[in-house]
Design a protein around this motif. Structure first.
Motif, PDB file in Angstrom:
ATOM      1  N   ILE A  22       0.880  -1.162   0.000  1.00 19.39           N
ATOM      2  CA  ILE A  22       0.000   0.000   0.000  1.00 19.39           C
ATOM      3  C   ILE A  22       0.919   1.213   0.000  1.00 19.39           C
ATOM      4  N   LEU A  23       0.867   1.976  -1.093  1.00 18.82           N
ATOM      5  CA  LEU A  23       1.800   3.070  -1.358  1.00 18.82           C
ATOM      6  C   LEU A  23       3.213   2.489  -1.289  1.00 18.82           C
ATOM      7  N   ASN A  24       4.032   2.857  -0.328  1.00 18.45           N
ATOM      8  CA  ASN A  24       5.403   2.336  -0.261  1.00 18.45           C
ATOM      9  C   ASN A  24       5.611   1.356   0.891  1.00 18.45           C
ATOM     10  N   GLN A  25       4.543   0.974   1.572  1.00 15.88           N
ATOM     11  CA  GLN A  25       4.642   0.064   2.723  1.00 15.88           C
ATOM     12  C   GLN A  25       4.242  -1.353   2.299  1.00 15.88           C
ATOM     13  N   GLU A  26       5.115  -2.326   2.585  1.00 18.28           N
ATOM     14  CA  GLU A  26       4.822  -3.720   2.258  1.00 18.28           C
ATOM     15  C   GLU A  26       4.213  -4.420   3.463  1.00 18.28           C
ATOM     16  N   TYR A  27       3.246  -5.310   3.189  1.00 18.12           N
ATOM     17  CA  TYR A  27       2.572  -6.093   4.230  1.00 18.12           C
ATOM     18  C   TYR A  27       2.624  -7.565   3.835  1.00 18.12           C
ATOM     19  N   SER A  28       3.009  -8.420   4.771  1.00 20.05           N
ATOM     20  CA  SER A  28       3.118  -9.852   4.481  1.00 20.05           C
ATOM     21  C   SER A  28       1.861 -10.619   4.890  1.00 20.05           C
ATOM     22  N   VAL A  54      -6.041  -0.677   6.147  1.00 17.31           N
ATOM     23  CA  VAL A  54      -6.745  -0.918   4.890  1.00 17.31           C
ATOM     24  C   VAL A  54      -6.207   0.022   3.825  1.00 17.31           C
ATOM     25  N   GLY A  55      -6.298  -0.423   2.571  1.00 20.95           N
ATOM     26  CA  GLY A  55      -5.856   0.414   1.467  1.00 20.95           C
ATOM     27  C   GLY A  55      -5.978  -0.335   0.157  1.00 20.95           C
ATOM     28  N   VAL A  56      -5.548   0.315  -0.906  1.00 23.31           N
ATOM     29  CA  VAL A  56      -5.589  -0.262  -2.249  1.00 23.31           C
ATOM     30  C   VAL A  56      -4.172  -0.685  -2.610  1.00 23.31           C
ATOM     31  N   ASP A  57      -4.023  -1.936  -3.020  1.00 20.49           N
ATOM     32  CA  ASP A  57      -2.716  -2.498  -3.333  1.00 20.49           C
ATOM     33  C   ASP A  57      -2.024  -1.706  -4.436  1.00 20.49           C
ATOM     34  N   SER A  58      -0.725  -1.469  -4.268  1.00 20.91           N
ATOM     35  CA  SER A  58       0.066  -0.682  -5.221  1.00 20.91           C
ATOM     36  C   SER A  58       0.973  -1.521  -6.100  1.00 20.91           C
ATOM     37  N   ASN A  59       0.858  -2.845  -6.058  1.00 20.03           N
ATOM     38  CA  ASN A  59       1.671  -3.677  -6.936  1.00 20.03           C
ATOM     39  C   ASN A  59       1.220  -3.468  -8.378  1.00 20.03           C
ATOM     40  N   ASP A  60       2.170  -3.292  -9.286  1.00 19.02           N
ATOM     41  CA  ASP A  60       1.865  -3.273 -10.718  1.00 19.02           C
ATOM     42  C   ASP A  60       2.095  -4.684 -11.225  1.00 19.02           C
ATOM     43  N   ILE A  61       1.005  -5.412 -11.397  1.00 17.10           N
ATOM     44  CA  ILE A  61       1.099  -6.824 -11.766  1.00 17.10           C
ATOM     45  C   ILE A  61       0.475  -7.012 -13.139  1.00 17.10           C
ATOM     46  N   ARG A  85     -15.523   3.515   9.399  1.00 16.28           N
ATOM     47  CA  ARG A  85     -15.751   3.719   7.963  1.00 16.28           C
ATOM     48  C   ARG A  85     -14.622   4.597   7.437  1.00 16.28           C
ATOM     49  N   SER A  86     -13.928   4.117   6.416  1.00 20.56           N
ATOM     50  CA  SER A  86     -12.825   4.885   5.834  1.00 20.56           C
ATOM     51  C   SER A  86     -13.360   5.906   4.840  1.00 20.56           C
ATOM     52  N   GLN A  87     -12.493   6.812   4.480  1.00 22.94           N
ATOM     53  CA  GLN A  87     -12.767   7.691   3.339  1.00 22.94           C
ATOM     54  C   GLN A  87     -12.667   6.833   2.073  1.00 22.94           C
ATOM     55  N   VAL A  88     -13.008   7.372   0.928  1.00 26.19           N
ATOM     56  CA  VAL A  88     -12.804   6.652  -0.331  1.00 26.19           C
ATOM     57  C   VAL A  88     -11.303   6.607  -0.576  1.00 26.19           C
ATOM     58  N   MET A  89     -10.788   5.408  -0.806  1.00 27.18           N
ATOM     59  CA  MET A  89      -9.351   5.215  -1.017  1.00 27.18           C
ATOM     60  C   MET A  89      -9.091   4.810  -2.468  1.00 27.18           C
ATOM     61  N   HIS A  90      -7.953   5.280  -3.010  1.00 29.96           N
ATOM     62  CA  HIS A  90      -7.498   4.930  -4.353  1.00 29.96           C
ATOM     63  C   HIS A  90      -6.057   4.460  -4.248  1.00 29.96           C
ATOM     64  N   GLU A  91      -5.584   3.765  -5.274  1.00 34.67           N
ATOM     65  CA  GLU A  91      -4.179   3.366  -5.305  1.00 34.67           C
ATOM     66  C   GLU A  91      -3.333   4.626  -5.250  1.00 34.67           C
ATOM     67  N   GLY A  92      -2.222   4.551  -4.517  1.00 35.12           N
ATOM     68  CA  GLY A  92      -1.331   5.688  -4.374  1.00 35.12           C
ATOM     69  C   GLY A  92      -1.556   6.451  -3.085  1.00 35.12           C
ATOM     70  N   MET A  93      -2.592   6.087  -2.351  1.00 34.88           N
ATOM     71  CA  MET A  93      -2.851   6.706  -1.047  1.00 34.88           C
ATOM     72  C   MET A  93      -2.250   5.819   0.037  1.00 34.88           C
ATOM     73  N   ALA A  94      -1.817   6.430   1.121  1.00 32.47           N
ATOM     74  CA  ALA A  94      -1.271   5.681   2.255  1.00 32.47           C
ATOM     75  C   ALA A  94      -2.356   4.820   2.882  1.00 32.47           C
TER      76      ALA A  94
END
Length: 109
Positions: A22-28, A54-61, A85-94
């Motif tokens: 998510i953005l520049n943070q990796e989660y295993s 929570v977030g939108v995955d940033s991997n370019d696959i 309840r989160s705000q609306v999230m898009h790829e590139g957001m933390a």
């Protein structure tokens, strides 16, 4: 744990062989939903707190780039009542931290 996804397969701890990013943070660890979905967790004993990110995955696959993709809202319900309840999230957001008081509940969605 009961998992539902409108379409596609929910994967655990990876997306197409890669850790989540998510953005520049990796989660295993975590769940990846390719579309709208829901998770219901039933706990063995009452719990006080649920925490996550929570977030939108940033991997370019594959053949496409995810830049700016997604329009995701994450929610947590406890005892049928909204607790997060989160705000609306898009790829590139933390990633957005989730901290929910469960009040000794035995399940959450």
């Amino acid at each position: 744990m009961l998992v539902y996804s409108r379409s596609g397969q929910v994967t655990k701890n990876e997306v197409e062989g890669h850790h989540f990013r998510i953005l520049n943070q990796e989660y295993s660890r975590g769940l990846h939903f390719p579309s709208e979905g829901k998770v219901r967790v039933v706990l063995a004993s009452p719990a006080r707190r649920f925490e996550g990110v929570v977030g939108v995955d940033s991997n370019d696959i594959g053949y496409y780039s995810n830049v700016g993709r997604g329009a995701v809202v994450a929610t947590v319900d406890v005892a049928g009542k909204p607790a997060f309840r989160s705000q609306v999230m898009h790829e590139g957001m933390a990633g957005v931290p989730v901290k929910v008081d469960l009040g000794n509940a035995r399940s959450l969605t």
